[in-house]
Design an enzyme around this catalytic site. Structure first.
Site, PDB file in Angstrom:
ATOM      1  N   ALA A 187       0.836  -1.198   0.000  1.00  0.00           N
ATOM      2  CA  ALA A 187       0.000   0.000   0.000  1.00  0.00           C
ATOM      3  C   ALA A 187       0.867   1.243   0.000  1.00  0.00           C
ATOM      4  O   ALA A 187       2.018   1.226   0.445  1.00  0.00           O
ATOM      5  CB  ALA A 187      -0.900   0.009   1.229  1.00  0.00           C
ATOM      6  N   ASP A 188       0.326   2.338  -0.500  1.00  0.00           N
ATOM      7  CA  ASP A 188       0.922   3.640  -0.250  1.00  0.00           C
ATOM      8  C   ASP A 188       0.487   4.073   1.157  1.00  0.00           C
ATOM      9  O   ASP A 188      -0.307   3.398   1.818  1.00  0.00           O
ATOM     10  CB  ASP A 188       0.477   4.642  -1.315  1.00  0.00           C
ATOM     11  CG  ASP A 188       1.469   5.787  -1.490  1.00  0.00           C
ATOM     12  OD1 ASP A 188       2.254   6.043  -0.556  1.00  0.00           O
ATOM     13  OD2 ASP A 188       1.459   6.431  -2.557  1.00  0.00           O
ATOM     14  N   TYR A 189       0.998   5.206   1.591  1.00  0.00           N
ATOM     15  CA  TYR A 189       0.827   5.644   2.983  1.00  0.00           C
ATOM     16  C   TYR A 189      -0.654   5.699   3.375  1.00  0.00           C
ATOM     17  O   TYR A 189      -1.412   6.516   2.853  1.00  0.00           O
ATOM     18  CB  TYR A 189       1.477   7.015   3.170  1.00  0.00           C
ATOM     19  CG  TYR A 189       1.813   7.356   4.590  1.00  0.00           C
ATOM     20  CD1 TYR A 189       3.113   7.259   5.051  1.00  0.00           C
ATOM     21  CD2 TYR A 189       0.835   7.778   5.477  1.00  0.00           C
ATOM     22  CE1 TYR A 189       3.440   7.569   6.370  1.00  0.00           C
ATOM     23  CE2 TYR A 189       1.131   8.087   6.782  1.00  0.00           C
ATOM     24  CZ  TYR A 189       2.443   7.982   7.229  1.00  0.00           C
ATOM     25  OH  TYR A 189       2.749   8.288   8.528  1.00  0.00           O
ATOM     26  N   ASP A 190      -1.062   4.789   4.257  1.00  0.00           N
ATOM     27  CA  ASP A 190      -2.432   4.701   4.774  1.00  0.00           C
ATOM     28  C   ASP A 190      -3.443   4.415   3.670  1.00  0.00           C
ATOM     29  O   ASP A 190      -4.633   4.693   3.816  1.00  0.00           O
ATOM     30  CB  ASP A 190      -2.820   5.982   5.525  1.00  0.00           C
ATOM     31  CG  ASP A 190      -4.067   5.786   6.397  1.00  0.00           C
ATOM     32  OD1 ASP A 190      -4.261   4.679   6.912  1.00  0.00           O
ATOM     33  OD2 ASP A 190      -4.855   6.748   6.531  1.00  0.00           O
ATOM     34  N   GLY A 191      -2.977   3.842   2.562  1.00  0.00           N
ATOM     35  CA  GLY A 191      -3.875   3.597   1.439  1.00  0.00           C
ATOM     36  C   GLY A 191      -5.019   2.665   1.774  1.00  0.00           C
ATOM     37  O   GLY A 191      -6.123   2.810   1.246  1.00  0.00           O
TER      38      GLY A 191
END
Length: 760
Positions: free
Chosen positions: A285-289
């Site tokens: 995931a990207d940041y907090d995706g």
């Protein structure tokens, strides 16, 4: 050699190769299978948890390291922790105090260099120099790995055609073919060529999958919506090229695609990435995706976490949705153990491939960091690469290069700043080390040149806008005097000088993540200052800092010389001095079209023609044109001037027809008919005249960077084969269609010579 013997030898060679590969893969498979048999479901889910601690926080939130969590095997990876000693201490807990002694994977946003920073990716792409781009990633890997990092969230390979989007700065421009070549070079530079055998090889993470560069309205985190025809022909190739080059991991994008956020999009993460492209690495995931899927309207945190895992997202970055809900979802039958096991296995395989099970401290040697980071050798390479990235947009009356011995007024808010030289996403850089432009020019010009400095203006008239563009310690020390007083001081400096060097444009954090702009001109108060400087009648050189294409119609018309320097990295200022004073002739070429106005966006060279194309005679009713603006860009894709001049001959083909099983050579003579040596980037474009689907007016299919001495002539050759003519048709079948093609070679996408070629 007899055919039978040749066949036997070939069969033996294949068998030997397979034998060499099988034990290694089989050994990894056996090791991980045995390890996973010992793991509890909590420990398996723990491997899917990626968190950050301390040094650099890239999103709006964060979570802190729990020693007890690592001891329990509930942390698979950590990121943006700087320093081999810190990383060794954390790794020691994982491998000495946890039950199964599984090492932690350590990542960082090593985007365009570590402590030795290279040009921002957009600038790096403008070198069109694949060996130099690969070398920049290799040096980044050498430095980051010496400091404990074994995984980088790079390269970003999104195709970008809307300069309002700030993350244009992080990408390689608008063209899929060039983007694919850059992706391959970056992956190879990071990962090396021998399966992570060296402790200088780090794992790459290709991002952002997919279509993030096509967000609506150029606004970050917005949806992206397009046909599959456009996806496969224009946007997906660079990702696939990176996978083909062996990239070990892929990061999902924040945007939705066809109505489904990428983090929960099974078509993207499984059908395309794994089934079509045979990707074997892990997805992250990207940041907090994962957590942000709740805001997308996909459900609560338990529902979206299950949905992301089932879509094919292996690792959750910081949201802790997996850690806190997957076990419950498994118990309720919402996810299967097989799905958890598949994601866990891929994370463990990445650690195995990197050699962390064999040596958890492989990347933790403080003594190597002291010898391998920010070295004179690395800085010299960064300086050369920065100079190659600069694009000379205009040079009336050959104002550049400047001659030493004159008095120079260096004016502008970016002329005397260190922290802005390296550009966005340079998280490991020491912002106090880069030289200022004033210092770089003085060093290049020598003691006989007098430099008078005046700031002239702030970045923006509005202090709030300036604060938004100077985040993360990149301050410009706002001057509280009035705009009029600052301008008056600059005019006084200009009056005493022979030449004015105006150092203006964007600050480093005006582009990058969460830095979208609706107005992509030079900021207000700087533009006012530049106009006053031009009014003095003194020659003006605009040294332009930017992380995106800008609208520069007034500047192009009124400023004699414009040198676009992007953000050149650690050695930006010294490289600027090298080019401004002629020690290096500029050779960069644009990888993104520069529009005349925001209203033209999106504007890119490989567009489709329409049924009512515009004429060359101004506005006409019932044609595809604007009432108040030209269709043409200010500067086309591939454009860039030199201190010398290159003349192109005619395109000569080795044959006018060829078949799918043969190829043709296209050749052209290029002469340096100027007085200086220089580098030229020779570009090959192809246009399919008739197709089963609409074809672009031209497509980049090859390029060569050549060096020519003054007066020298070289013949540049390109081999054209059937594969070069393939595209995805309306049924998404990838094939070449017989017919006539225009073969175009030139110095940019607009100025080309052409010949016709027929595929039978």
């Amino acid at each position: 050699m007899p055919k039978k013997l040749l066949a036997t030898l070939l069969a033996c060679a294949i068998a030997v190769a397979l034998h060499a590969q099988q034990p290694k893969d089989a050994k990894m498979d056996v090791f991980i299978t045995q390890l996973m048999k010992k793991m509890t479901i909590d420990e398996k889910i723990g491997q899917l948890n990626l968190q950050t601690e301390g040094d650099i926080v890239t999103g709006s939130g964060g979570n802190s390291l729990s020693t007890e969590r690592i001891k329990k095997g509930l942390v698979g990876g950590m990121f943006n922790i700087k320093g081999a000693a810190k990383i060794r201490a954390i790794q020691k807990i994982a491998v000495e105090q946890s039950r199964l002694k599984i090492p932690v994977l350590f990542g960082m946003d090593v985007i365009h260099g570590y402590e030795t920073v290279f040009p921002i990716p957009l600038g790096l792409a403008c070198t069109w120099d694949m060996p130099a781009i690969e070398q920049s990633a290799r040096i980044a890997a050498i430095e980051a790995s010496a400091d404990g990092i074994c995984w980088t969230f790079s390269p970003m390979v999104d195709i970008t055609r809307d300069p309002r989007w700030g993350r244009v700065a992080e990408a390689g421009g608008e063209d899929p073919y060039l983007g694919g070549q850059i992706a391959k070079a970056m992956v190879t530079g990071y990962q090396g060529r021998d399966n992570f055998s060296s402790n200088t090889d780090i794992m790459s993470c290709v991002k952002h999958f997919a279509l993030y560069g096509a967000v609506e309205a150029g606004r970050d985190y917005n949806p992206a919506d397009m046909s599959t025809f456009r996806m496969f022909n224009d946007y997906l190739y660079p990702y696939q090229a990176a996978i083909d080059a062996g990239a070990g991991s892929v990061m999902a994008s924040f945007n939705s695609v066809n109505g489904t956020p990428a983090h929960a999009n099974r078509w993207l993460l499984t059908d395309v990435l794994r089934k079509q492209w045979d990707f074997k690495g892990f997805t992250v995931a990207d940041y907090d995706g994962v957590g942000e899927l709740v805001s997308h309207g996909m459900g609560n945190i338990q529902q979206v976490s299950a949905r992301a895992l089932k879509a094919g997202l292996d690792v959750d970055m910081v949201s802790e949705g997996y850690l806190s809900t997957l076990k419950k979802s498994y118990q309720e039958g919402k996810v299967t153990l097989a799905e958890i096991d598949a994601a866990c296995r891929r994370m463990l395989e990445a650690k195995y491939k990197l050699g962390l099970f064999a040596n958890p401290y492989k990347y933790c040697h403080e003594s190597r960091a002291s010898k391998s980071v920010y070295t004179p050798e690395h800085l010299a390479i960064a300086r050369k690469t920065a100079a190659e990235s600069f694009v000379l947009l205009k040079n009336a009356q050959n104002l550049l290069p400047l001659k030493p011995g004159k008095t120079i007024a260096v004016i502008g808010p970016l002329a005397n700043t260190r922290s802005n030289m390296v550009g966005t996403w340079s998280v490991a850089a020491d912002l106090t080390k880069p030289a200022t432009v004033v210092e770089g020019l003085q060093a290049a010009a020598g003691p006989d040149t007098k430099i008078i400095y005046a700031k002239g203006s702030n970045l923006f008239a509005d202090s709030t806008l300036e604060a938004n563009g100077t985040m993360f310690g990149r301050k410009l020390n706002r001057d509280n005097r009035s705009d009029a007083n600052l301008r008056a001081e600059a005019i006084q400096a200009a009056d005493k000088a022979d030449v004015i060097v105006a150092v203006m444009g964007e600050a480093s954090e005006m582009s990058g993540e969460s830095s979208s702009r609706t107005d992509i001109s030079i900021p207000d108060v700087q533009e006012d200052l530049l106009k006053e400087l031009v009014k003095t009648g003194k020659p003006v050189v605009l040294v332009l800092f930017t992380g995106r294409p800008l609208t520069l119609v007034w500047e192009d018309k009124n400023v004699p010389a414009i040198l676009n320097v992007w953000f050149g990295g650690s050695e930006a200022a010294n490289a600027i001095g090298d080019v401004v004073y002629g020690k290096v002739s500029p050779s960069g070429k644009l990888v993104s079209t520069f529009p005349r106005s925001v209203g033209q966006i999106p504007l890119y060279y490989n567009n489709f023609s329409t049924g009512r194309p515009a004429s060359d005679h101004g506005f006409e009713k019932f044609r595809s044109n604007y009432m108040d603006e030209k269709n043409a860009p200010l500067y086309p894709f591939g454009y860039g001037l030199s201190y010398t001049h290159f003349a192109y001959g005619d395109v000569k083909l080795s044959a006018s027809e060829f078949s799918a099983k043969s190829n043709v050579t296209a050749a052209i003579e290029v002469k340096n008919d100027g007085e200086d040596d220089g580098d030229e980037i020779v570009q090959l474009y192809i246009h399919q005249r008739v197709g089963s689907a609409v074809r672009p007016v031209k497509e980049l299919k090859g390029f060569q960077r050549i060096h020519l001495k003054a007066g020298e002539v070289k013949t540049v050759r390109f081999t054209i084969d059937n594969d070069m003519l393939k595209y995805y048709n309306a049924e998404l079948a990838y094939k070449a269609e017989p017919g006539d093609f225009d073969i175009m070679i030139g110095t940019n996408s607009r100025d080309v010579k052409s010949a016709k070629l027929t595929l039978k």
